[in-house]
Structure formats: C-alpha cells, structure tokens
Design a protein around this motif. Structure first.
Motif, PDB file in Angstrom:
ATOM      1  N   HIS A 240       0.833  -1.205   0.000  1.00 30.16           N
ATOM      2  CA  HIS A 240       0.000   0.000   0.000  1.00 30.16           C
ATOM      3  C   HIS A 240       0.867   1.255   0.000  1.00 30.16           C
ATOM      4  O   HIS A 240       0.623   2.203  -0.766  1.00 30.16           O
ATOM      5  N   ILE A 241       1.898   1.259   0.845  1.00 33.02           N
ATOM      6  CA  ILE A 241       2.803   2.412   0.922  1.00 33.02           C
ATOM      7  C   ILE A 241       3.527   2.611  -0.400  1.00 33.02           C
ATOM      8  O   ILE A 241       3.612   3.734  -0.926  1.00 33.02           O
ATOM      9  N   SER A 242       4.052   1.512  -0.961  1.00 35.07           N
ATOM     10  CA  SER A 242       4.790   1.620  -2.224  1.00 35.07           C
ATOM     11  C   SER A 242       3.907   2.125  -3.356  1.00 35.07           C
ATOM     12  O   SER A 242       4.335   2.957  -4.169  1.00 35.07           O
ATOM     13  N   LEU A 243       2.675   1.644  -3.420  1.00 30.06           N
ATOM     14  CA  LEU A 243       1.768   2.086  -4.483  1.00 30.06           C
ATOM     15  C   LEU A 243       1.363   3.544  -4.300  1.00 30.06           C
ATOM     16  O   LEU A 243       1.181   4.273  -5.283  1.00 30.06           O
ATOM     17  N   LEU A 244       1.204   3.969  -3.057  1.00 29.41           N
ATOM     18  CA  LEU A 244       0.946   5.388  -2.807  1.00 29.41           C
ATOM     19  C   LEU A 244       2.108   6.243  -3.315  1.00 29.41           C
ATOM     20  O   LEU A 244       1.905   7.299  -3.936  1.00 29.41           O
TER      21      LEU A 244
ATOM     22  N   TYR B  75       4.006  10.039  -7.038  1.00 31.76           N
ATOM     23  CA  TYR B  75       5.079  10.667  -7.815  1.00 31.76           C
ATOM     24  C   TYR B  75       4.540  11.179  -9.140  1.00 31.76           C
ATOM     25  O   TYR B  75       4.837  12.300  -9.568  1.00 31.76           O
ATOM     26  N   LYS B  76       3.731  10.348  -9.780  1.00 31.61           N
ATOM     27  CA  LYS B  76       3.128  10.745 -11.057  1.00 31.61           C
ATOM     28  C   LYS B  76       2.234  11.966 -10.871  1.00 31.61           C
ATOM     29  O   LYS B  76       2.288  12.921 -11.668  1.00 31.61           O
ATOM     30  N   LYS B  77       1.434  11.966  -9.822  1.00 31.70           N
ATOM     31  CA  LYS B  77       0.540  13.104  -9.568  1.00 31.70           C
ATOM     32  C   LYS B  77       1.340  14.369  -9.255  1.00 31.70           C
ATOM     33  O   LYS B  77       0.986  15.471  -9.691  1.00 31.70           O
ATOM     34  N   LEU B  78       2.426  14.209  -8.487  1.00 33.16           N
ATOM     35  CA  LEU B  78       3.254  15.370  -8.163  1.00 33.16           C
ATOM     36  C   LEU B  78       3.827  15.982  -9.434  1.00 33.16           C
ATOM     37  O   LEU B  78       3.826  17.206  -9.596  1.00 33.16           O
ATOM     38  N   TYR B  79       4.316  15.129 -10.325  1.00 36.67           N
ATOM     39  CA  TYR B  79       4.852  15.660 -11.582  1.00 36.67           C
ATOM     40  C   TYR B  79       3.783  16.451 -12.339  1.00 36.67           C
ATOM     41  O   TYR B  79       4.059  17.537 -12.862  1.00 36.67           O
ATOM     42  N   LEU B  80       2.572  15.919 -12.403  1.00 40.58           N
ATOM     43  CA  LEU B  80       1.493  16.615 -13.109  1.00 40.58           C
ATOM     44  C   LEU B  80       1.164  17.953 -12.442  1.00 40.58           C
ATOM     45  O   LEU B  80       0.913  18.953 -13.124  1.00 40.58           O
ATOM     46  N   ASP B  81       1.178  17.974 -11.112  1.00 39.30           N
ATOM     47  CA  ASP B  81       0.911  19.216 -10.383  1.00 39.30           C
ATOM     48  C   ASP B  81       1.988  20.264 -10.665  1.00 39.30           C
ATOM     49  O   ASP B  81       1.694  21.449 -10.873  1.00 39.30           O
TER      50      ASP B  81
ATOM     51  N   HIS C 103      14.931   9.823  -3.841  1.00 39.28           N
ATOM     52  CA  HIS C 103      14.890  10.864  -2.809  1.00 39.28           C
ATOM     53  C   HIS C 103      13.497  10.969  -2.190  1.00 39.28           C
ATOM     54  O   HIS C 103      13.347  10.953  -0.959  1.00 39.28           O
ATOM     55  N   LEU C 104      12.466  11.051  -3.020  1.00 43.99           N
ATOM     56  CA  LEU C 104      11.108  11.239  -2.505  1.00 43.99           C
ATOM     57  C   LEU C 104      10.577   9.977  -1.826  1.00 43.99           C
ATOM     58  O   LEU C 104       9.862  10.067  -0.823  1.00 43.99           O
ATOM     59  N   TYR C 105      10.918   8.806  -2.342  1.00 44.78           N
ATOM     60  CA  TYR C 105      10.466   7.559  -1.706  1.00 44.78           C
ATOM     61  C   TYR C 105      11.097   7.374  -0.331  1.00 44.78           C
ATOM     62  O   TYR C 105      10.491   6.795   0.578  1.00 44.78           O
ATOM     63  N   ASN C 106      12.335   7.864  -0.168  1.00 41.07           N
ATOM     64  CA  ASN C 106      12.980   7.798   1.144  1.00 41.07           C
ATOM     65  C   ASN C 106      12.454   8.865   2.093  1.00 41.07           C
ATOM     66  O   ASN C 106      12.435   8.683   3.304  1.00 41.07           O
ATOM     67  N   MET C 107      12.017   9.970   1.522  1.00 43.24           N
ATOM     68  CA  MET C 107      11.618  11.122   2.330  1.00 43.24           C
ATOM     69  C   MET C 107      10.172  11.026   2.803  1.00 43.24           C
ATOM     70  O   MET C 107       9.841  11.461   3.905  1.00 43.24           O
TER      71      MET C 107
ATOM     72  N   MET D 159       3.545  18.728  -3.234  1.00 44.29           N
ATOM     73  CA  MET D 159       4.241  19.889  -3.774  1.00 44.29           C
ATOM     74  C   MET D 159       5.242  20.449  -2.772  1.00 44.29           C
ATOM     75  O   MET D 159       6.316  20.928  -3.140  1.00 44.29           O
ATOM     76  N   GLU D 160       4.892  20.373  -1.493  1.00 43.04           N
ATOM     77  CA  GLU D 160       5.776  20.830  -0.418  1.00 43.04           C
ATOM     78  C   GLU D 160       7.148  20.168  -0.522  1.00 43.04           C
ATOM     79  O   GLU D 160       8.187  20.808  -0.313  1.00 43.04           O
ATOM     80  N   HIS D 161       7.159  18.875  -0.842  1.00 45.24           N
ATOM     81  CA  HIS D 161       8.416  18.130  -0.905  1.00 45.24           C
ATOM     82  C   HIS D 161       9.247  18.550  -2.121  1.00 45.24           C
ATOM     83  O   HIS D 161      10.482  18.544  -2.069  1.00 45.24           O
TER      84      HIS D 161
END
Length: 294
Positions: A97-101, A106-112, A228-232, A239-241
């Motif tokens: 669940h965490i990995s799929l989130l 990540y894809k949604k963040l790129y689109l944003d 970086h983002l998966y570890n963070m 967007m904050e990240h």
C-alpha cells in the motif's frame, strides 16, 4: 562481451529458475520477498515499480501510476488476489500500500508541478502580483519598492525593470519556488542574496533561482527524484516536498559556486552543468535524502 552474454542468459534463463528455486525454498513469491526483505523507502518501492512482481501482478502494478489515492486499496487487493496471497498477510498489504501510494503519488506530483509551470506569469492577475511583491518584501525588508516597473528588481537578481519577462521558461513555478525559499528560509535567502552581490563571484540571484527551478523540474520529470522522494515520504509526495528539494538546490548551489570560484559569470553554464552532474550522482544512491540542513 562476457557481461552482455551473462546478462542475456540471466534475463532469459537463469532468472526464471532462480525465482522458481527461491519460491520453493521460502514459500514466497518475488514480490513477497521484496516487500518483506527490502528496507522501506526507495529500495523497496523502486523494486516494485521496476516489475519485481511477475507478469500478472506486474500488469496490475503498471496501472498504479494512473490511479487515484482512493483506488490504491483496490489495487493492493487485486495484486494479492493475482499472487494468491492471503489477506491476513498484513505486513505485505501495508508495505505494498505504501509503495503504491508513493508510485502513484510521484506521477501526480509531476502533473501538479507541470501544471504550475504551464501557468504564465500574468501582471493582470492580482495573486501573481501579490506573490511578486511578497518576494521583494521578504528579501528587501528595509527598502521600499518605489514602483512596480523599476530598476530596483535588478537588486534581487532579475534582468530588467519588469520581472515577469524572466518567468517565461518556468512560468509561475519559478516565482512560487523563489517565494517558498524566501518565506521558509528567510535568513538563508537574505544571506545568499547578499553573497550573490560579491564584486568578483557575484551572480544574478533571481535568475539563478529560476534556473534551479528548471533543474529541479527536469530531475522530477525524468524520474531521478524517485529515490529521494520515496525515502523522504512514506506515502504521497506533495508539492511541499518538491519545494523543499528546490531549497536544497539553491543553498547547495551557492556553496558550490563560491567553492569553485569561477573566473566570471560568463562561465555559469559550465558550472551549472557540473553542479547538475553532482546532484544526479547523489540521487543514484538508494539511501539518498537531499534536504536542507541549516
């Protein structure tokens, strides 16, 4: 040559039998071993995203980059059904669940980020203008801006009398990044602005800041920020990240620039690329987390 031969044999023959033997020995499929063995973060989620699942589950996982947060739970159930994993395996369920989130997030963040980049700076837009004035007030608290169109903008590193022309490449994203850094790291932003006025090693603070927005954006777009983002973030990257990573770039680039001591600003592109390569190298580390430590 031998490396290519080994790679071909492993991919087409040995890997299948290795997975089969491991399944017999452990009673677990490849995805179960990955989610149960790999550390939380990039190593685990990149493994899931790179297809460590088998053909059937891989088809379901590929869809994860297109689903919304609310659909992740269903995707988890579909994978567990495909792989015949009992619903009582809560550790597997939670980790997947965490990995799929993280993957879908990540894809949604790129689109944003992309959508914000596509918004052109509009001097007729009151919100855009307010953010621009806020940037001035954060960086130059003791000096009043005498007019909206003014040579004073050059004092914080814009090229001309009207900053809107400098946002063409990165749109509103460039301004939002500059304001974020100035608002959340005000002292550091003012210090860097002061350093950027060095008589020999100076550079245009705002222009370089927008250039670093492009760097952060390109790293997000090509997937280099995944580790970086998966570890963070243990969940959906926000967007904050992205803004936080931008702040890291601004702070580190300033240090890098003064350590390198370029002969002049005319060599900016050369040193910018050198810094870019340094960041890309750091992002290759599975354990990477690039955050601003002040």
């Amino acid at each position: 040559m031998w490396a290519h031969v080994w790679g071909f044999l492993y991919s087409n023959y040995f890997r299948f039998w290795l997975k089969w033997v491991l399944r017999l020995l452990t009673g677990k499929c490849e995805l179960q071993r990955l989610l149960g063995g790999a550390e939380a973060g990039a190593r685990r989620t990149l493994g899931v995203g790179n297809g460590g699942a088998g053909a059937g589950a891989a088809r379901v996982l590929r869809n994860a980059v297109h689903i919304e947060e609310a659909e992740v739970e269903k995707c988890v159930r579909d994978v567990m059904k495909e792989k015949k994993i009992g619903q009582k395996d809560t550790r597997f369920k939670t980790n997947l669940h965490i990995s799929l989130l993280q993957i879908s997030g990540y894809k949604k963040l790129y689109l944003d980020v992309e959508n914000l980049r596509k918004v052109p700076y509009d001097s007729e837009n009151e919100e855009h203008e307010e953010q621009l004035i806020e940037l001035w007030n954060l960086l130059m608290p003791h000096e009043n801006l005498k007019a909206r169109i003014s040579k004073q903008w050059c004092d914080i590193g814009f090229q001309g009398d009207d900053p809107k022309t400098d946002f063409r490449g990165m749109g509103l994203l460039g301004l939002v990044n500059l304001v974020y850094f100035s608002k959340h790291y005000t002292n550091e932003a003012r210090q860097i602005l002061s350093r950027s006025n060095h008589p020999k090693l100076g550079y245009s603070y705002a222009i370089v800041g927008i250039n670093l927005t492009e760097m952060a954006y390109s790293l997000l777009k090509n997937g280099a920020l995944k580790g970086h983002l998966y570890n963070m973030v243990s969940g959906l990257p926000q967007m904050e990240h992205f803004h936080q990573f931008y702040c890291y770039l601004v702070y580190e680039f300033d240090k890098f620039w003064f350590e390198e001591e370029p002969e002049s600003i005319m060599h900016f592109n050369q040193y910018r690329e050198k810094f870019h390569e340094k960041i890309k190298g750091l992002l290759l580390d599975y354990n990477v987390v690039l955050t601003l430590q002040v």
